[in-house]
Design an enzyme around this catalytic site. Structure first.
Site, PDB file in Angstrom:
ATOM      1  N   LYS A  75      10.241  26.540 -16.031  1.00  0.00           N
ATOM      2  CA  LYS A  75       9.948  25.563 -17.120  1.00  0.00           C
ATOM      3  C   LYS A  75      10.243  25.997 -18.688  1.00  0.00           C
ATOM      4  CE  LYS A  75       9.584  21.747 -16.797  1.00  0.00           C
ATOM      5  NZ  LYS A  75      10.936  20.520 -16.685  1.00  0.00           N
ATOM      6  N   HIS A  96      15.575  21.832 -21.788  1.00  0.00           N
ATOM      7  CA  HIS A  96      15.393  20.233 -22.274  1.00  0.00           C
ATOM      8  C   HIS A  96      15.086  20.250 -23.602  1.00  0.00           C
ATOM      9  CE1 HIS A  96      15.954  19.315 -17.819  1.00  0.00           C
ATOM     10  NE2 HIS A  96      15.024  20.032 -17.529  1.00  0.00           N
ATOM     11  N   ILE A 178      23.894  12.950  -9.173  1.00  0.00           N
ATOM     12  CA  ILE A 178      23.152  13.759  -8.247  1.00  0.00           C
ATOM     13  C   ILE A 178      21.984  13.296  -7.760  1.00  0.00           C
ATOM     14  CG2 ILE A 178      22.453  15.948  -7.490  1.00  0.00           C
ATOM     15  CD1 ILE A 178      25.427  15.949  -7.569  1.00  0.00           C
ATOM     16  N   VAL A 179      21.108  12.919  -8.921  1.00  0.00           N
ATOM     17  CA  VAL A 179      19.618  12.496  -8.642  1.00  0.00           C
ATOM     18  C   VAL A 179      19.796  10.930  -7.868  1.00  0.00           C
ATOM     19  CG1 VAL A 179      17.588  11.237  -9.820  1.00  0.00           C
ATOM     20  CG2 VAL A 179      18.657  13.475 -10.692  1.00  0.00           C
ATOM     21  N   ARG A 203      33.076   7.162  -9.818  1.00  0.00           N
ATOM     22  CA  ARG A 203      31.916   7.757  -8.894  1.00  0.00           C
ATOM     23  C   ARG A 203      31.205   6.240  -8.112  1.00  0.00           C
ATOM     24  NH1 ARG A 203      29.520  12.056  -7.442  1.00  0.00           N
ATOM     25  NH2 ARG A 203      27.143  11.623  -6.848  1.00  0.00           N
ATOM     26  N   SER A 220      27.191  -0.514 -14.591  1.00  0.00           N
ATOM     27  CA  SER A 220      26.076  -0.472 -15.612  1.00  0.00           C
ATOM     28  C   SER A 220      26.178  -1.173 -16.891  1.00  0.00           C
ATOM     29  CB  SER A 220      25.498   0.968 -15.781  1.00  0.00           C
ATOM     30  OG  SER A 220      24.355   1.127 -16.501  1.00  0.00           O
ATOM     31  N   LEU A 240      21.670  10.759 -16.940  1.00  0.00           N
ATOM     32  CA  LEU A 240      21.710  12.254 -17.537  1.00  0.00           C
ATOM     33  C   LEU A 240      23.045  12.288 -18.196  1.00  0.00           C
ATOM     34  CD1 LEU A 240      20.707  15.256 -17.723  1.00  0.00           C
ATOM     35  CD2 LEU A 240      22.400  15.847 -15.884  1.00  0.00           C
ATOM     36  N   VAL A 267      13.225   9.694 -13.456  1.00  0.00           N
ATOM     37  CA  VAL A 267      13.439  11.094 -13.443  1.00  0.00           C
ATOM     38  C   VAL A 267      14.063  11.743 -14.523  1.00  0.00           C
ATOM     39  CG1 VAL A 267      15.054  12.774 -11.903  1.00  0.00           C
ATOM     40  CG2 VAL A 267      14.010  10.826 -10.844  1.00  0.00           C
ATOM     41  N   ALA A 268      14.609  10.798 -15.601  1.00  0.00           N
ATOM     42  CA  ALA A 268      15.061  11.313 -16.858  1.00  0.00           C
ATOM     43  C   ALA A 268      14.096  11.683 -17.807  1.00  0.00           C
ATOM     44  CB  ALA A 268      16.000  10.408 -17.408  1.00  0.00           C
ATOM     45  N   ASP A 270      12.069  13.989 -18.482  1.00  0.00           N
ATOM     46  CA  ASP A 270      12.321  15.587 -19.041  1.00  0.00           C
ATOM     47  C   ASP A 270      13.214  15.637 -20.209  1.00  0.00           C
ATOM     48  OD1 ASP A 270      14.325  15.363 -17.316  1.00  0.00           O
ATOM     49  OD2 ASP A 270      13.749  17.296 -16.251  1.00  0.00           O
TER      50      ASP A 270
END
Length: 371
Positions: A75, A96, A178-179, A203, A220, A240, A267-268, A270
């Protein structure tokens, strides 16, 4: 080269950036490896294993940072570690920086060369050093979301897969990378009704083909996001943009339309978060908070909850670059590996990654001009 492995100090972060096997590979090539005592314990690696591999154990972080030419971490450094930085030192870790302006400032002021796992991009556009942690986080997002949907945790009391005669939960995933793909695998496996919102047509076709109709895809855009969010029992932010701050795609007004007791897992976080009401980073110790009747999960180091799996997955993809840096030094290593060069965020006091520079408001300086 002298390679240093400090213990992670982020709260409830149990991963480690180098396994005893990795330390042994470095030692056999003639490098000195300095390991802080207890660095690998959280991932199940005892100090004795590092010693047997040829590493030198030291009691505290000071000895690691003071002597090592290359620091490997998991990290981003926290403020209490900024004082250890020194000019010319190599730092190889997840950074990040888009969501960490004070860290970017400290790295530039101290003239540290900082290489970020998450911006190392392969020629085909993939992010090989981010991928394994994205896989873990994507799978965990459903696991954690399902838990907080339980009434005991303040959720709606909904079982993701339902039962015969009772419909399954609606899982909405924003982002089909991926997530998002790994989140979809888990949610579908549990029997949920899954919708993935993605802006890339290729995709979406890929997801449709791979999942063979077991999920729905939507383009989206603000209209479709608003409509999907309203129906969600579990909403997963999986967006991401490499190196950049995550775009805020779900507004507070959209969150206000959600069902009471619904759950959001971003999850985004970070990279700053893609949900407007995700206004703070949470920890594994206190992972959720409620806003507008919706449970928000905003843990920035999700893979840290499964450190053994995460450490092995991460070090599988980082060790070759650690060996490359140690054997060749910074300049020759980035010349030999364009992908490693794309990971360089800070060098000689300048921000050398365009998206990172834009996100933190610093001037962008191409790396080529600094080598």
């Amino acid at each position: 080269m002298i390679v240093g492995l400090p213990k992670e100090i982020k709260k409830q972060e149990y991963r480690v950036a180098l396994t005893p096997a990795g330390a042994g590979m470095l030692a056999r090539q003639g490098h000195e490896v300095i390991v802080q005592e207890g660095a690998g314990v959280g991932s199940g690696f005892a100090d004795e294993e590092y010693a047997q591999a040829g590493a030198t154990l030291v009691a505290g972080p000071e000895a690691v940072w003071e002597k090592a030419e290359l620091i490997v971490k998991v990290k981003e450094p926290l403020p209490e570690e900024f004082g250890f930085f020194r000019a010319g030192q190599l730092l190889f870790t997840y950074l990040h920086l888009a969501a960490a302006v004070p860290l970017a400032k400290a790295l530039t002021e101290r003239q540290v060369t900082a290489i970020a796992y998450e911006t190392m991009q392969a020629p085909n556009g993939t992010l090989p050093l981010l991928t394994p942690m994205s896989e873990v986080a994507g799978r965990m997002s459903v696991q954690e979301g399902a838990k907080y949907l339980e009434a005991f945790h303040g959720g709606r009391g909904v079982l993701l897969g339902g039962v015969p005669g009772v419909p399954p939960a609606d899982v909405i995933i924003i982002g089909g990378g991926i997530v998002g793909t790994n989140a979809a695998k888990m949610a579908i496996g549990l029997g949920a009704n899954v919708v993935v919102l993605e802006k890339n047509g290729d995709r979406m076709r890929y997801l449709d083909d791979v999942f063979q109709g077991r999920l729905r895809t939507l383009t989206s855009n603000p209209h479709n996001i608003a409509s999907a969010v309203r129906k969600a029992d579990l909403l997963i932010g999986a967006v991401l943009v490499p190196g950049a701050r995550a775009p805020r795609l779900v507004t507070e007004e959209m969150v206000k339309t959600m069902k009471k007791g619904a759950v959001i897992v971003d999850v985004a976080i970070d990279q700053g978060g893609s949900i407007e009401t995700i206004d703070r980073v949470t920890t594994h110790e206190n992972p959720v908070y409620e806003k507008h009747g919706v449970i928000h999960y905003a843990v920035a180091n999700m893979p840290g909850a499964v450190p053994r799996t995460s450490t092995l997955a991460l070090t599988n993809v980082t060790i070759d670059f650690v060996l490359l840096l140690a054997a060749n030094g910074f300049r020759k290593a980035v010349e030999a590996s364009p992908m490693l060069g794309l990971g360089v965020n800070v060098h000689r006091g300048a921000v050398t990654h365009r998206q990172v520079a834009e996100a933190v408001g610093f001037p962008y300086t191409p790396l080529d001009g600094l080598l």
